[in-house]
Design an enzyme around this catalytic site. Structure first.
Site, PDB file in Angstrom:
ATOM      1  N   HIS A 257      36.654  42.402  49.427  1.00  0.00           N
ATOM      2  CA  HIS A 257      37.603  42.046  48.288  1.00  0.00           C
ATOM      3  C   HIS A 257      38.546  41.099  48.907  1.00  0.00           C
ATOM      4  O   HIS A 257      38.723  39.992  48.227  1.00  0.00           O
ATOM      5  CB  HIS A 257      37.953  43.169  47.905  1.00  0.00           C
ATOM      6  CG  HIS A 257      39.073  43.080  46.707  1.00  0.00           C
ATOM      7  ND1 HIS A 257      38.630  43.182  45.573  1.00  0.00           N
ATOM      8  CD2 HIS A 257      40.290  43.025  46.638  1.00  0.00           C
ATOM      9  CE1 HIS A 257      39.767  43.164  44.610  1.00  0.00           C
ATOM     10  NE2 HIS A 257      40.901  43.016  45.469  1.00  0.00           N
ATOM     11  N   GLU A 258      39.194  41.530  49.846  1.00  0.00           N
ATOM     12  CA  GLU A 258      40.521  40.766  50.428  1.00  0.00           C
ATOM     13  C   GLU A 258      40.234  39.332  50.871  1.00  0.00           C
ATOM     14  O   GLU A 258      40.896  38.333  50.608  1.00  0.00           O
ATOM     15  CB  GLU A 258      41.143  41.451  51.470  1.00  0.00           C
ATOM     16  CG  GLU A 258      41.838  42.766  51.040  1.00  0.00           C
ATOM     17  CD  GLU A 258      42.535  42.942  49.710  1.00  0.00           C
ATOM     18  OE1 GLU A 258      43.109  41.806  49.408  1.00  0.00           O
ATOM     19  OE2 GLU A 258      42.370  43.773  49.157  1.00  0.00           O
ATOM     20  N   HIS A 261      40.074  37.199  47.939  1.00  0.00           N
ATOM     21  CA  HIS A 261      41.349  36.576  47.848  1.00  0.00           C
ATOM     22  C   HIS A 261      41.760  35.291  49.030  1.00  0.00           C
ATOM     23  O   HIS A 261      42.350  34.350  48.542  1.00  0.00           O
ATOM     24  CB  HIS A 261      42.658  37.573  48.112  1.00  0.00           C
ATOM     25  CG  HIS A 261      42.435  38.772  46.783  1.00  0.00           C
ATOM     26  ND1 HIS A 261      42.763  38.282  45.610  1.00  0.00           N
ATOM     27  CD2 HIS A 261      42.435  39.987  46.768  1.00  0.00           C
ATOM     28  CE1 HIS A 261      42.981  39.010  44.587  1.00  0.00           C
ATOM     29  NE2 HIS A 261      42.705  40.077  45.330  1.00  0.00           N
ATOM     30  N   GLU A 287      41.987  37.701  41.111  1.00  0.00           N
ATOM     31  CA  GLU A 287      41.225  39.083  41.289  1.00  0.00           C
ATOM     32  C   GLU A 287      39.674  38.489  40.896  1.00  0.00           C
ATOM     33  O   GLU A 287      38.919  39.155  41.163  1.00  0.00           O
ATOM     34  CB  GLU A 287      41.585  40.047  40.326  1.00  0.00           C
ATOM     35  CG  GLU A 287      42.975  40.566  40.698  1.00  0.00           C
ATOM     36  CD  GLU A 287      42.793  41.638  41.930  1.00  0.00           C
ATOM     37  OE1 GLU A 287      41.537  41.975  42.320  1.00  0.00           O
ATOM     38  OE2 GLU A 287      43.830  41.841  42.459  1.00  0.00           O
TER      39      GLU A 287
END
Lengths: 492, 492
Positions: A257-258, A261, A287
């Site tokens: 997830h990160e 980003h 997101e």
């Protein structure tokens, strides 16, 4: 004049970088004794930055004849104007005091969460909410204070639009979750709770970040209570994770997830990157990227097939009985659970609905803080059929409110929807899952970079989605994606 | 007005904290890709801070009637006036550009040192020196530009005073080193080069910091190329060290040195700590504290006797043949060597004289950068009788010039002298080495806190030394200390 204006914005960017670094530092190991002084520093710098944005000097820039501006200058001007109009009635001292409060609150929350003690966080939360409601009311134009907050994260977003969006999601998700709970296949995913030392998990993090194309010369990973991404330039993008010895998939998906980003930030075009537009088009678009890499790619069968050998080698002989298929199913258990960041793709949006309902109650209806834990548990029962055993697994689980981020949570759900829409159109251009299976994510990231990442905030979310897919946001791509994925996994 | 003035200074302190954090961050692991953007941020914030100090607003504060001020306000005003007078002719943009250069230079130096390649550092050094000479000339009142730089670190210090000081040290040190090299006892300290893993050395660091009374709730230790101490408040004081596997005493003494600096900061009085006077009285007084703990205490026989058991237990069986006495002698080998921070107490001042001579040549005589490595080696031969095998062990060994710290090195030698004078008078009040032997350093730190630490920069160096010892600085305490210590160790 234009170059003077851009230099003025550079100052704001520099203070913003300092604030981000203080936040990074306090989240990754700064000693507790320094909290009050650090919070004071945080407040003073935030006030300075805010003052630049609403100053007489800014007003001069905005009123000057705006001819011969290039795109970067024009959009910077437009964004500055928008902020100025929205915030000019707020006294800078209030921003200073409010940010000093935030500088103190994160560690109050960390401690309250660790001790599952909502009461010790309540006074800070109470104050943050009072400021939030005050700011929202002073800024609000639509008469609905929550709309002002939503607009900060997604330009033009309103409670009305979100109500419709969530109602559409609900129509698919609620009956599907119901159907799966009644007659879905049962998997034994208990292997995922076998202990994995943090040192091993660190190696898995490195493997995943390498696989996704994270550039370690231009970034790093550390640990914090709540995973997050921050950056000081496209050359310095940092993510955190949190290792749970008995749940290695938690960090596994946090890291994906990160890193999603982070790739966005690392791939912003050079000419935009070091300006105030060197950031995502909106939180939802941001997101969409984190959740694209985490879910669309990371929770696909093909991804597990491609990383299986390396991951199992790192996990060691205790996991030798586990197959790629087991890992794929374990990552896609459609089952109501308590913790948002560990939940599956299908029930995830229900968590966001709980938070959305909570925030409306707090910001629009002024629900007292003392009533929030009970209200939280009630909403969890309503949406997910579960009652948290304590506040650490309930209302205290997320860092956002301690940072004053009200109106942020809906971005996650919107991000899911954007991600599914991007996938639909990406598949017309490249063989997405064949590439994932081969472990070759470059063409995928290139697609996202050319359509999304490189533009930074030079384009609006709407311009981004229309540019990439030819259409505005349409939630049915997401609901179709969920239907087809989870029927295949759980009901066939 | 006074409270408005103090709030104005708080802003400067906040920006200073941000600059210190950026410096900490870039020294302890920030990714290389972020250097240019970070340097730009550094330059902008430094310019902002400088602008506050020489602004029209500052002038107003300084010209306002100064009645009813308390001591803190009065001294803050005096220091602000001094800075204003000295720097008002320098354009803030120059400070911005100069600091952006510094933000880039430290990593250039790190790389040049790692590769022992002076030529790759030369262009940055050349520019830093040009700025330094320009600032010094614009500020200089005495006609000697180096005096302006010396004054930054020790108020009122001049080349003339330092020439006399160093000439006094030379009279004792040079013949003593000569005598020891001719007829001093020979020790076998080769055991100190046996490998000690970084993990073990980390435990030793913790042990030493605990022993000295470092408060880990209000600070931490990390690693960097060059050890240093920084702080953001008395509640957040940070030190670094650098572990060399084949020289554990290097980090051992770095940690004692930096912890000495840290104790000063942790013990500043609460009412002073979070103001612009929350720092050492001068760099020399600061160095007196680091070198007091490193040398006066840390290189004493009694200190080794008290930590011996714990240190040997950590070092393990490879060191079981080593006695406390061996460690004491190994830490006090009076022998010319190449690296300042690893040198013994006796020859240390000769290293400082080399740097002092170099800086005079650079700042006063404008010696070209290309000639500096040869000049360095020449001075090393003159003062220490050694020729560096390469620039990494010669002119590139220290970080200071890459940070623009010219005029700083003499503080180390002055610090030694202050430390010896403090010791002389401390012994009249408490049984210093009996306490060290017992491992009870509290009364020693209390003595230093009450006479030095608690005042921060509320007193001048002269007020501090007179307050603590009843006399101004007198180098003969230091020369007597060296004579008696090294005659006993090496010549008896």
């Amino acid at each position: 004049m234009a170059s003077e204006f851009m230099a003025y914005l550079d100052k704001s960017k520099a203070i913003g970088n300092a604030l981000a670094l203080i936040h990074w530092d306090m989240s990754t190991g700064a000693p507790p004794g320094g909290i009050p002084a650090r919070a004071k520093t945080f407040g003073i710098l935030a006030e300075e930055q805010f003052t630049l944005a609403v100053s007489g000097k800014m007003q001069e820039f905005l009123q000057a004849p705006q001819e011969g501006l290039d795109e970067l200058e024009r959009v910077s001007m437009r964004e500055s104007q928008k902020f100025y109009d929205s915030w000019k009635n707020i006294p800078p001292e209030d921003i200073g005091k409010y940010n000093e409060l935030l500088g103190n609150s994160q560690s109050v929350w960390e401690k309250a969460k660790a001790e599952s003690d909502f009461a010790s966080f309540a006074p800070a939360l109470e104050q943050i909410i009072q400021w939030q409601r005050r700011f929202a009311t002073l800024r609000g134009v639509s008469g609905n204070p929550y709309d002002a907050l939503l607009d900060d994260y997604e330009s033009g977003m309103t409670t009305e639009k979100l109500d419709a969006f969530f109602s559409q999601l609900k129509k698919t998700i609620v009956p599907l979750v119901q159907e799966i709970s009644e007659k879905g296949k049962k998997f034994d995913a208990s292997f995922a709770k076998r202990p994995v030392p943090a040192e091993t998990q660190k190696k898995i993090s490195k493997l995943l970040m390498d696989r996704l194309g994270f550039d370690f010369k231009c970034g790093m990973i550390r640990e914090s209570v709540h995973p997050f991404t921050t950056n000081f330039s496209k050359g310095d993008v940092r993510i955190t994770t949190n290792y749970h010895e008995n749940d290695f998939l938690s960090s596994f998906y946090s890291v994906l997830h990160e890193t999603g980003h982070a790739l966005y930030e690392q791939n912003i075009g050079d000419e935009v990157a070091e300006t105030i537009l060197g950031k995502g088009a909106s939180m939802s678009i941001h997101e969409s990227q984190s959740r694209f890499y985490e879910n669309v790619i990371g929770r696909s069968r093909e991804f597990w097939e491609s990383v299986y050998g390396s991951v199992i080698a790192l996990l060691g002989k205790e996991f030798s009985d586990v197959t790629a298929e087991d890992l794929y199913f374990a990552s896609n258990q459609a089952k109501p659970s308590l913790i948002r960041i560990e939940s599956d793709e299908l029930t995830y949006s229900l968590h966001i609905m709980v938070r959305y309902e909570m925030e409306k109650e707090i910001i629009i209806n002024g629900r007292p803080v003392a009533e929030l834990p009970a209200l939280w548990n009630e909403k969890m029962r309503e949406y997910l059929g579960l009652t948290p055993p304590d506040d650490a697994h309930g209302i205290l689980q997320d860092v956002h409110w301690s940072q004053g981020s009200f109106g942020y949570f809906p971005s996650y759900a919107l991000g899911n929807a954007y991600a599914a829409q991007f996938l639909h159109f990406m598949k017309k251009d490249i063989p997405v899952f064949e590439l994932v299976k081969k472990g070759d994510l470059k063409p995928i990231t290139q697609w996202l970079t050319s359509k999304i990442h490189m533009h930074g905030a030079l384009k609006t979310p709407e311009e981004i989605v229309v540019g990439a897919t030819g259409e505005p946001l349409d939630a049915s791509y997401f609901t179709n994606y969920l239907e087809s994925k989870f029927r295949a996994i759980c009901l066939q």
